[in-house]
Design a protein around this motif. Structure first.
Motif, mmCIF file in Angstrom:
data_model
loop_
_atom_site.group_PDB
_atom_site.id
_atom_site.type_symbol
_atom_site.label_atom_id
_atom_site.label_comp_id
_atom_site.label_asym_id
_atom_site.label_seq_id
_atom_site.Cartn_x
_atom_site.Cartn_y
_atom_site.Cartn_z
ATOM 1 N N GLY A 133 8.430 -8.809 30.339
ATOM 2 C CA GLY A 133 9.314 -9.507 31.263
ATOM 3 C C GLY A 133 8.587 -10.525 32.123
ATOM 4 O O GLY A 133 9.208 -11.371 32.759
ATOM 5 N N ASP A 134 7.237 -10.433 32.140
ATOM 6 C CA ASP A 134 6.430 -11.391 32.893
ATOM 7 C C ASP A 134 5.992 -12.544 31.996
ATOM 8 O O ASP A 134 6.025 -12.445 30.764
ATOM 9 C CB ASP A 134 5.173 -10.727 33.459
ATOM 10 C CG ASP A 134 5.489 -9.680 34.515
ATOM 11 O OD1 ASP A 134 6.609 -9.693 35.057
ATOM 12 O OD2 ASP A 134 4.606 -8.841 34.800
ATOM 13 N N SER A 135 5.568 -13.618 32.632
ATOM 14 C CA SER A 135 4.941 -14.745 31.937
ATOM 15 C C SER A 135 3.607 -15.023 32.612
ATOM 16 O O SER A 135 3.339 -14.520 33.705
ATOM 17 C CB SER A 135 5.816 -15.995 32.009
ATOM 18 O OG SER A 135 7.129 -15.740 31.574
ATOM 19 N N ILE A 153 2.313 -18.207 28.193
ATOM 20 C CA ILE A 153 2.803 -17.195 27.263
ATOM 21 C C ILE A 153 3.867 -16.385 27.987
ATOM 22 O O ILE A 153 3.696 -16.015 29.153
ATOM 23 C CB ILE A 153 1.679 -16.250 26.783
ATOM 24 C CG1 ILE A 153 0.621 -17.018 25.995
ATOM 25 C CG2 ILE A 153 2.251 -15.115 25.944
ATOM 26 C CD1 ILE A 153 -0.554 -16.145 25.562
ATOM 27 N N VAL A 154 4.964 -16.104 27.293
ATOM 28 C CA VAL A 154 6.045 -15.270 27.818
ATOM 29 C C VAL A 154 5.968 -13.926 27.107
ATOM 30 O O VAL A 154 5.945 -13.877 25.877
ATOM 31 C CB VAL A 154 7.419 -15.930 27.560
ATOM 32 C CG1 VAL A 154 8.542 -15.021 28.048
ATOM 33 C CG2 VAL A 154 7.491 -17.286 28.227
ATOM 34 N N PHE A 155 5.920 -12.841 27.887
ATOM 35 C CA PHE A 155 5.799 -11.503 27.295
ATOM 36 C C PHE A 155 7.147 -10.784 27.343
ATOM 37 O O PHE A 155 7.718 -10.573 28.424
ATOM 38 C CB PHE A 155 4.745 -10.680 28.039
ATOM 39 C CG PHE A 155 3.340 -11.152 27.800
ATOM 40 C CD1 PHE A 155 2.688 -10.852 26.610
ATOM 41 C CD2 PHE A 155 2.669 -11.909 28.754
ATOM 42 C CE1 PHE A 155 1.385 -11.291 26.387
ATOM 43 C CE2 PHE A 155 1.377 -12.339 28.545
ATOM 44 C CZ PHE A 155 0.720 -12.026 27.346
ATOM 45 N N ASP A 156 7.643 -10.434 26.171
ATOM 46 C CA ASP A 156 8.903 -9.687 26.055
ATOM 47 C C ASP A 156 8.670 -8.373 25.327
ATOM 48 O O ASP A 156 7.666 -8.194 24.614
ATOM 49 C CB ASP A 156 9.941 -10.507 25.280
ATOM 50 C CG ASP A 156 10.625 -11.544 26.148
ATOM 51 O OD1 ASP A 156 10.800 -11.274 27.359
ATOM 52 O OD2 ASP A 156 10.975 -12.626 25.636
ATOM 53 N N LYS A 157 9.604 -7.472 25.515
ATOM 54 C CA LYS A 157 9.532 -6.201 24.794
ATOM 55 C C LYS A 157 9.758 -6.435 23.309
ATOM 56 O O LYS A 157 10.506 -7.317 22.911
ATOM 57 C CB LYS A 157 10.595 -5.234 25.322
ATOM 58 C CG LYS A 157 10.278 -4.640 26.686
ATOM 59 C CD LYS A 157 11.338 -3.615 27.089
ATOM 60 C CE LYS A 157 10.997 -3.005 28.450
ATOM 61 N NZ LYS A 157 12.029 -2.028 28.875
ATOM 62 N N GLU A 206 5.407 -8.356 23.155
ATOM 63 C CA GLU A 206 5.100 -9.473 22.275
ATOM 64 C C GLU A 206 5.041 -10.772 23.075
ATOM 65 O O GLU A 206 5.909 -11.048 23.905
ATOM 66 C CB GLU A 206 6.175 -9.591 21.189
ATOM 67 C CG GLU A 206 5.932 -10.739 20.217
ATOM 68 C CD GLU A 206 7.064 -10.869 19.204
ATOM 69 O OE1 GLU A 206 6.943 -11.729 18.310
ATOM 70 O OE2 GLU A 206 8.066 -10.141 19.331
ATOM 71 N N GLY A 207 3.997 -11.555 22.821
ATOM 72 C CA GLY A 207 3.852 -12.825 23.493
ATOM 73 C C GLY A 207 4.502 -13.955 22.738
ATOM 74 O O GLY A 207 4.371 -14.054 21.511
ATOM 75 N N LYS A 208 5.223 -14.811 23.480
ATOM 76 C CA LYS A 208 5.895 -15.949 22.871
ATOM 77 C C LYS A 208 5.542 -17.201 23.659
ATOM 78 O O LYS A 208 5.037 -17.140 24.773
ATOM 79 C CB LYS A 208 7.411 -15.744 22.875
ATOM 80 C CG LYS A 208 7.884 -14.501 22.138
ATOM 81 C CD LYS A 208 9.382 -14.327 22.277
ATOM 82 C CE LYS A 208 9.866 -13.060 21.575
ATOM 83 N NZ LYS A 208 11.330 -12.847 21.764
ATOM 84 N N GLY A 209 5.839 -18.361 23.065
ATOM 85 C CA GLY A 209 5.565 -19.611 23.747
ATOM 86 C C GLY A 209 4.748 -20.539 22.880
ATOM 87 O O GLY A 209 4.225 -20.150 21.822
#
Length: 598
Positions: free
Chosen positions: A398-400, A362-366, A372-375
């Motif tokens: 900004g972390d995954s 999961i990639v976490f972005d603002k 919000e988690g993406k992937g």
């Protein structure tokens, strides 16, 4: 005066200009510059440039006809180099030798591999011609470093009150965790000696013999497969044992030795003493391994509970969890803007190198609402569970995070390797440091996953924490031992322990692992017998010399710091060992070789 040389090839300096000298060594390389022939003469100590003028036709033709690596003696005069020809990379770079005479001491035939230069060559060639290989600058330097380290260790140990002693090489077979090398006895037909996997029993018997502090640079022999950090056949360790000690006493004795060695032979920062102590349980939960590289800042986390939540719809993990598996999260800091190939490559690596099903992520972005988690798998995990993962794993926007899911030890093996891989790919490994730690409180026993049998998980001679009472009244899998490992930059340098010196406790400890009293006597009778005559509490450790040198030489393969190593199939390609033995010798040993099936 020495017949062959007045100086070595690293000795002459500008103040020697005008002196008549003799040097001897190998022709490292030759360079024809038209009016002059330059010869770099090399010995153990260094290189000196020698010059033969074109006017000396006879001498020039002689040297020009010689192959590199021919051993020669030269006589000549030290002269100052012109300022524009000074070689700052050589200690002797301000001078050269005007050659008057050359004597051939030993001619070299055509080389199977060049010595000059540090190009990579096939291992088979390097090991077959190891006597040439160790002439090469880097490898030669590594072997010198090894000698210096061992000398330094010997002095430190002696200064600390340890007595250097030698234990037998021909001994009895003992279960140390690997296969023995056996030596047949000629005068006792059908019986065999074993080469020691370690001087374990002997060093404990030294304590029983009334000595207080023992050490040796001990050869150990184990019939096990090669790895990058393990040489097959034999290796050396700093073997030490101390009487009347607890765990802290052993730590306090060995830490200054290791700190001094790594500080003396490296410019890197070294962990200050006392070294950090991490329990085995904590090491596994934070790093997935009992050999953590503390230069790597990544901590893993167990996310089994989160993925097993009813709201999570990711069935691939849930099925494994139902079968007893676990989910481990491995953070990838500041990686959310990495290209898709970064994530795909890690997934492919897990499949190819770790035989895993892959790594979810999961990639976490603002986002407007926070993070919000993406992937690929994010859509199967509700936002509230994603937030729990975020908090538990210590992540930020900004972390995954990557996920490993498997049963038993496999999931930790994958997570530990992924932790290192991610840190390398993201350039997170701290540079120019040696980070030490102790791993303590190892489980005394483990269960074989195939047979279900309880066996020792570490050193069978260790004292269980709690002594006889805990052996009699506790689940074996919950018993901890006074066992410890010293780890540096993810490399296990040694295991050690406070020893089990009470016969009654030893019988019980081995009984739990399936050994009868008679079997204990058969295998360890000498040591058990000694313990019935009064023996002090004692403990020790044995850091690996080869691994210490490998770290200090910044080599990735242990064969680069061993003088004459075997290949990965445990063969000595230079001396052609192992080899067949003639029938006469076999008859003397009362042996017969069983034909190998085609």
């Amino acid at each position: 005066m020495n017949k062959y040389r007045t100086h070595n090839c690293n000795q002459l300096r500008l103040e020697d200009a005008g002196s008549k000298v003799s040097l001897a060594g190998w022709i490292n390389r030759k360079r024809d510059h038209g009016n002059v022939l330059f010869v770099d003469l090399r010995d153990h100590y260094g290189v000196t440039q020698c010059v033969i003028e074109k006017t000396n036709t006879k001498l020039l033709n002689l040297v020009d006809s010689l192959r590199v690596e021919t051993v020669i003696k030269i006589d000549g005069t030290v002269i100052k180099r012109e300022s524009d020809t000074i070689n700052k990379s050589l200690s002797t770079g301000t001078i050269e030798i005007a050659v008057d005479n050359v004597e051939i001491l030993s001619e070299a035939k055509e080389l199977p591999m060049p010595v000059f230069g540090e190009n990579d060559y096939p291992e088979e060639i390097r090991l077959k011609y190891r006597f040439l290989d160790i002439r090469r600058e880097e490898l030669h330097k590594n072997i010198v470093l090894r000698s210096s380290i061992i000398s330094h260790i010997r002095k430190l140990m002696s200064d600390a009150g340890f007595l250097e002693m030698q234990t037998p090489i021909l001994t009895a077979s003992s279960p140390e965790g690997a296969r023995d090398y056996l030596v047949p006895s000629r005068i006792h037909p059908g019986k065999f000696y074993a080469l020691p996997q370690a001087p374990q029993q002997f060093k404990q018997l030294i304590m029983a013999g009334g000595f207080d502090k023992y050490f040796q640079i001990a050869p150990c022999f184990r019939d096990e497969d090669a790895r990058a950090d393990r040489s097959p056949g034999e290796f050396y360790q700093l073997d030490m044992e101390m009487a009347f000690v607890e765990q802290d006493d052993v730590f306090n004795a060995i830490e200054p030795i290791l700190h001094s060695v790594f500080s003396t032979f490296s410019d890197f920062n070294v962990t200050e003493t006392p070294f950090p102590r991490i329990t085995y349980a904590d090491a596994m939960s934070r790093y997935g391994t009992d050999k953590p590289d503390l230069r790597n800042p990544i901590n893993i986390s167990n996310l089994t509970k989160e993925f097993n939540d009813d709201k999570v719809e990711f069935s691939a993990f849930k099925k494994i969890i139902e079968e007893g598996g676990e989910v481990i999260g491995i953070p990838a800091p500041d990686s959310s803007q990495k290209p898709r190939s970064f994530f795909d490559n890690l997934n492919n690596w897990a499949r190819k190198e770790m035989n895993a099903a892959g790594l979810g992520y999961i990639v976490f972005d603002k986002s407007s609402s926070g993070v919000e988690g993406k992937g690929p798998i994010a859509k199967f995990i509700p936002s509230e569970i994603q937030e729990m993962i975020l908090n538990k794993a210590g992540l930020k926007a900004g972390d995954s995070i990557f996920f490993a899911c498997a049963k038993g030890k496999e999931v930790y093996d994958i997570a530990a390797a992924a932790r290192d891989k991610i840190a390398i790919d993201l350039d997170l490994i701290e540079k120019e440091v040696f980070k030490f730690c102790w791993i303590v409180d190892f489980p005394m026993y483990e269960k074989d996953k195939e047979t279900g049998k309880i066996d020792f998980s570490h050193n069978p001679f260790s004292m269980p924490q709690g002594g006889l009472e805990v052996l009699n009244n506790s689940d074996p899998l919950n018993i901890l031992g006074y066992q410890y490992d010293i780890v540096c930059n993810g490399v296990e340098l040694s295991s050690g322990a406070i020893r089990n010196h009470i016969p009654e406790i030893m019988y019980k400890a081995f009984e739990i692992a399936g050994y009868s009293k008679d079997q204990v006597h058969e295998k360890f009778g000498g040591m058990i017998n000694a313990f019935t005559y009064g023996v002090p509490p004692h403990g020790g450790i044995a850091p690996g010399i080869d691994r210490i040198v490998m770290l200090l030489a910044q080599e990735k393969n242990i064969r680069e710091v061993i003088l004459f190593p075997m290949n990965q199939q445990a063969q000595d390609l230079m001396m052609l060992a192992p080899a067949e033995v003639d029938k006469t010798t076999l008859d003397e040993l009362n042996l017969e070789v069983k034909p190998t099936e085609e």
